[in-house]
Design a protein around this motif. Structure first.
Motif, PDB file in Angstrom:
ATOM      1  N   LYS A 198       0.836  -1.202   0.000  1.00 13.07           N
ATOM      2  CA  LYS A 198       0.000   0.000   0.000  1.00 13.07           C
ATOM      3  C   LYS A 198       0.868   1.249   0.000  1.00 13.07           C
ATOM      4  CE  LYS A 198      -4.384  -1.290   0.324  1.00 13.07           C
ATOM      5  NZ  LYS A 198      -5.463  -0.764  -0.513  1.00 13.07           N
ATOM      6  N   GLU A 199       0.390   2.275  -0.708  1.00 12.14           N
ATOM      7  CA  GLU A 199       1.046   3.584  -0.654  1.00 12.14           C
ATOM      8  C   GLU A 199       0.534   4.327   0.577  1.00 12.14           C
ATOM      9  OE1 GLU A 199       3.365   5.030  -3.083  1.00 12.14           O
ATOM     10  OE2 GLU A 199       3.492   2.837  -3.271  1.00 12.14           O
ATOM     11  N   ILE A 200       1.460   4.745   1.443  1.00  9.73           N
ATOM     12  CA  ILE A 200       1.087   5.456   2.663  1.00  9.73           C
ATOM     13  C   ILE A 200       1.475   6.917   2.489  1.00  9.73           C
ATOM     14  CG2 ILE A 200       1.424   5.568   5.169  1.00  9.73           C
ATOM     15  CD1 ILE A 200       0.294   2.923   4.261  1.00  9.73           C
ATOM     16  N   PRO A 201       0.564   7.861   2.779  1.00 10.93           N
ATOM     17  CA  PRO A 201       0.950   9.271   2.668  1.00 10.93           C
ATOM     18  C   PRO A 201       1.943   9.630   3.778  1.00 10.93           C
ATOM     19  CG  PRO A 201      -1.233   9.092   3.628  1.00 10.93           C
ATOM     20  CD  PRO A 201      -0.824   7.699   3.226  1.00 10.93           C
ATOM     21  N   THR A 202       2.788  10.628   3.530  1.00  7.54           N
ATOM     22  CA  THR A 202       3.660  11.140   4.594  1.00  7.54           C
ATOM     23  C   THR A 202       3.348  12.619   4.771  1.00  7.54           C
ATOM     24  OG1 THR A 202       5.437  11.840   3.116  1.00  7.54           O
ATOM     25  CG2 THR A 202       5.492   9.549   3.892  1.00  7.54           C
ATOM     26  N   LEU A 203       3.811  13.162   5.883  1.00  9.28           N
ATOM     27  CA  LEU A 203       3.543  14.570   6.161  1.00  9.28           C
ATOM     28  C   LEU A 203       4.270  15.478   5.167  1.00  9.28           C
ATOM     29  CD1 LEU A 203       1.842  16.055   8.208  1.00  9.28           C
ATOM     30  CD2 LEU A 203       3.859  16.318   9.647  1.00  9.28           C
ATOM     31  N   GLU A 204       5.403  14.974   4.648  1.00 10.43           N
ATOM     32  CA  GLU A 204       6.178  15.776   3.696  1.00 10.43           C
ATOM     33  C   GLU A 204       5.489  15.867   2.336  1.00 10.43           C
ATOM     34  OE1 GLU A 204       7.516  13.438   5.619  1.00 10.43           O
ATOM     35  OE2 GLU A 204       9.002  14.495   6.837  1.00 10.43           O
ATOM     36  N   GLY A 205       4.534  14.998   2.074  1.00 13.67           N
ATOM     37  CA  GLY A 205       3.798  15.095   0.820  1.00 13.67           C
ATOM     38  C   GLY A 205       3.906  13.850  -0.037  1.00 13.67           C
ATOM     39  N   GLU A 206       5.134  13.332  -0.233  1.00 15.86           N
ATOM     40  CA  GLU A 206       5.259  12.140  -1.074  1.00 15.86           C
ATOM     41  C   GLU A 206       4.740  10.925  -0.308  1.00 15.86           C
ATOM     42  OE1 GLU A 206       9.431  12.136   0.820  1.00 15.86           O
ATOM     43  OE2 GLU A 206       7.726  13.478   0.553  1.00 15.86           O
ATOM     44  N   THR A 207       4.647   9.794  -0.996  1.00 12.20           N
ATOM     45  CA  THR A 207       4.136   8.598  -0.324  1.00 12.20           C
ATOM     46  C   THR A 207       5.281   7.613  -0.091  1.00 12.20           C
ATOM     47  OG1 THR A 207       3.627   7.544  -2.421  1.00 12.20           O
ATOM     48  CG2 THR A 207       1.856   8.785  -1.395  1.00 12.20           C
ATOM     49  N   THR A 208       5.012   6.658   0.765  1.00 15.10           N
ATOM     50  CA  THR A 208       5.982   5.607   1.010  1.00 15.10           C
ATOM     51  C   THR A 208       5.230   4.285   0.923  1.00 15.10           C
ATOM     52  OG1 THR A 208       7.621   4.763   2.568  1.00 15.10           O
ATOM     53  CG2 THR A 208       5.672   5.731   3.524  1.00 15.10           C
ATOM     54  N   THR A 209       5.936   3.216   0.501  1.00 17.90           N
ATOM     55  CA  THR A 209       5.252   1.938   0.311  1.00 17.90           C
ATOM     56  C   THR A 209       5.351   1.091   1.573  1.00 17.90           C
ATOM     57  OG1 THR A 209       5.879   2.032  -2.005  1.00 17.90           O
ATOM     58  CG2 THR A 209       5.099  -0.097  -1.183  1.00 17.90           C
ATOM     59  N   LEU A 210       4.220   0.555   1.973  1.00 19.31           N
ATOM     60  CA  LEU A 210       4.193  -0.327   3.139  1.00 19.31           C
ATOM     61  C   LEU A 210       3.736  -1.712   2.697  1.00 19.31           C
ATOM     62  CD1 LEU A 210       4.326  -0.540   6.333  1.00 19.31           C
ATOM     63  CD2 LEU A 210       1.842  -0.299   6.243  1.00 19.31           C
ATOM     64  N   LYS A 211       4.530  -2.733   3.070  1.00 23.45           N
ATOM     65  CA  LYS A 211       4.143  -4.113   2.774  1.00 23.45           C
ATOM     66  C   LYS A 211       3.340  -4.658   3.939  1.00 23.45           C
ATOM     67  CE  LYS A 211       7.572  -5.726  -0.494  1.00 23.45           C
ATOM     68  NZ  LYS A 211       8.818  -6.441  -0.717  1.00 23.45           N
ATOM     69  N   VAL A 212       2.064  -4.911   3.675  1.00 21.73           N
ATOM     70  CA  VAL A 212       1.223  -5.529   4.701  1.00 21.73           C
ATOM     71  C   VAL A 212       1.308  -7.037   4.468  1.00 21.73           C
ATOM     72  CG1 VAL A 212      -1.119  -5.704   5.633  1.00 21.73           C
ATOM     73  CG2 VAL A 212      -0.305  -3.523   4.698  1.00 21.73           C
ATOM     74  N   PRO A 213       1.857  -7.799   5.416  1.00 20.59           N
ATOM     75  CA  PRO A 213       2.036  -9.233   5.176  1.00 20.59           C
ATOM     76  C   PRO A 213       0.717  -9.992   5.194  1.00 20.59           C
ATOM     77  CG  PRO A 213       2.686  -8.663   7.412  1.00 20.59           C
ATOM     78  CD  PRO A 213       2.315  -7.373   6.744  1.00 20.59           C
ATOM     79  N   GLN A 214       0.749 -11.189   4.624  1.00 22.14           N
ATOM     80  CA  GLN A 214      -0.476 -11.998   4.609  1.00 22.14           C
ATOM     81  C   GLN A 214      -0.860 -12.348   6.042  1.00 22.14           C
ATOM     82  OE1 GLN A 214       0.874 -15.716   2.554  1.00 22.14           O
ATOM     83  NE2 GLN A 214       0.223 -16.626   4.497  1.00 22.14           N
ATOM     84  N   GLY A 215      -2.159 -12.472   6.266  1.00 21.15           N
ATOM     85  CA  GLY A 215      -2.653 -12.833   7.596  1.00 21.15           C
ATOM     86  C   GLY A 215      -2.580 -11.694   8.595  1.00 21.15           C
ATOM     87  N   THR A 216      -2.619 -10.445   8.123  1.00 20.70           N
ATOM     88  CA  THR A 216      -2.578  -9.286   9.034  1.00 20.70           C
ATOM     89  C   THR A 216      -3.937  -9.104   9.713  1.00 20.70           C
ATOM     90  OG1 THR A 216      -0.835  -8.142   7.825  1.00 20.70           O
ATOM     91  CG2 THR A 216      -2.326  -6.774   9.111  1.00 20.70           C
ATOM     92  N   GLN A 217      -3.892  -8.972  11.015  1.00 25.18           N
ATOM     93  CA  GLN A 217      -5.128  -8.832  11.784  1.00 25.18           C
ATOM     94  C   GLN A 217      -5.526  -7.355  11.884  1.00 25.18           C
ATOM     95  OE1 GLN A 217      -6.774 -11.605  12.821  1.00 25.18           O
ATOM     96  NE2 GLN A 217      -5.104 -12.754  11.836  1.00 25.18           N
TER      97      GLN A 217
END
Ligand SMILES: [Zn+2]
Ligand SMILES: [Zn+2]
Length: 409
Positions: free
Chosen positions: A283-302
């Motif tokens: 997922k692309e996560i917004p940052t306060l600086e403006g650009e986004t950062t990618t977050l890997k959500v692993p399988q089986g996330t609760q």
């Protein structure tokens, strides 16, 4: 510190003469003197009365008070020494020497100006990154017309005729111990040693005036809601050459639409659907600086799981080190399903629990009014999967999840 109006405390009006104020004071002081009045708040009242008289009996202080209120006389920080009473132990003339003397010493002593507080409202980002802000401040300054001297420019400041300029006079007092001489503050010049021929028209002799100033405040990066920035010496001017007070800028930070804040960490809520939670997703996560950062959500996330993106939070106010961006997973169950999605989820439900259909049948279709034709086609799913229904790693289930994920996205 009492902030009640001094005129009110003495029960006099603003137009009353010095003599009327003096009389009112004596009456009140006798009434509330702690030696006589045993009410629990008598001492407090007595102090208030003294404080009010200190200011209103001194023409300069009274003028300052009339113009600037408590700020003009330093919020009434006149803590009277009570030792005079211990020595004399009685009433009468003692009031004169007691108050005259202490007042005289006080009126010449340098006093620090009072502090000011002002609020600024900042956008969330401005508090995080820091900002320079120009603010309007209303503060008491040295009168620009007379430079604090209190006289109309060009008119004379004379040496006081009563005390010859030293601010003190000798008085003969009568007490229970007999007569004795007492040095008191000069009643004509209130201890200043000088008298003004014509008071300054701008400050009416107070030597101070209230002015509006523009001041630049540097809000440091990382400041938090409720913190204060101190501007040393930017408060009200001191009296008798005392240093000025400070100006405190109280920071009020507006909330952000997307982020919340915990100290120096940014908090972000990431909505994902059930299929993404089960299969994992980037997922692309917004940052306060403006650009986004990618977050890997692993399988089986609760639901409610927390992930940290290091160093993408807010600068520590003292050392500039950055906090983290903390991502909280919000697994969203779809509220509405289209036909394909429903079919896939039913397939999944039976895969996870072979009894799924039967429970549904009992609970939902036990109602007699339901048409037989609406019953689900149980045979469609029967005996399709003999593996452990909770093991989502079987190829067939993965395919099913992926199809669900596609259907939901
Ligand atoms: Zn002036
Ligand atoms: Zn004098």
């Amino acid at each position: 510190m009492a902030q009640t109006d001094y005129y009110e405390i003495l029960g006099v009006s603003r137009q009353d003469s010095e003599e009327e104020i003096r009389r009112a004071f004596r009456k009140k002081a006798m009434e509330y003197h702690p030696d006589r009045n045993k009410e629990p708040d008598a001492e407090e009242k007595f102090k208030e009365i003294n404080e009010a008289y200190q200011v209103l009996s001194d023409s300069t202080k009274r003028a300052q008070y009339d113009r600037f209120g408590h700020a003009g006389v330093n919020g009434g920080s006149y803590d009277r020494p009570f030792d005079g009473f211990d020595v004399f132990g009685g009433f009468g003339d003692i009031f004169d020497s007691f108050f005259g003397d202490a007042g005289g010493r006080r009126s010449r002593a340098p006093q620090r100006g009072s502090d000011l507080q002002q609020q600024v409202t900042l956008a969330f980002e401005d508090a995080a990154f820091g900002i320079e802000r120009e603010i309007d401040v209303s503060r008491v300054e040295i009168c620009h017309e007379c430079s604090g001297a209190g006289n109309e420019p060009g008119t004379a400041i004379n040496t006081c005729g009563t005390c010859g300029g030293n601010g003190q006079v000798r008085r003969t007092q009568r007490s229970v111990f007999g007569q004795f001489a007492q040095v008191t503050s000069c009643p004509t010049c209130q201890g200043k040693g000088t008298t003004i021929e014509r008071p300054c028209t701008v400050c009416r002799g107070a030597g101070m005036e209230r002015r509006n100033r523009k001041t630049v405040v540097n809000i440091p990066a990382g400041i938090q809601d409720g913190m204060q920035v101190r501007l040393t010496g930017e408060g009200n001017v001191g009296s008798n050459g005392g240093p000025p007070g400070n100006l405190y800028i109280l920071v009020d930070v507006k909330p952000h639409k997307v982020f919340q804040r915990d100290q120096f960490d940014l908090l972000y809520t990431l909505p994902i659907n059930v299929a993404e939670a089960a299969l994992g997703v980037e997922k692309e996560i917004p940052t306060l600086e403006g650009e986004t950062t990618t977050l890997k959500v692993p399988q089986g996330t609760q639901h409610g799981s927390e992930f940290r993106v290091r160093g993408r939070g807010i600068s520590h106010i003292n050392n500039g080190r950055k906090g983290d961006l903390r991502v909280f997973v919000d697994v969203q169950v779809p509220g509405k399903l289209n036909g394909k999605q429903r079919k896939l989820l039913e397939e999944l439900a039976i895969s996870l629990d072979p009894n799924y259909g039967k429970v549904v049948e009992e609970e939902i279709y036990s109602n007699d009014s339901v048409n037989e034709n609406q019953r689900p086609q149980d045979q469609t799913y029967a005996d399709e999967d003999h593996e452990d229904p909770l093991d989502g790693k079987s190829d067939r289930d993965k395919g099913l999840f992926d199809r669900i994920k596609d259907a939901l996205s």
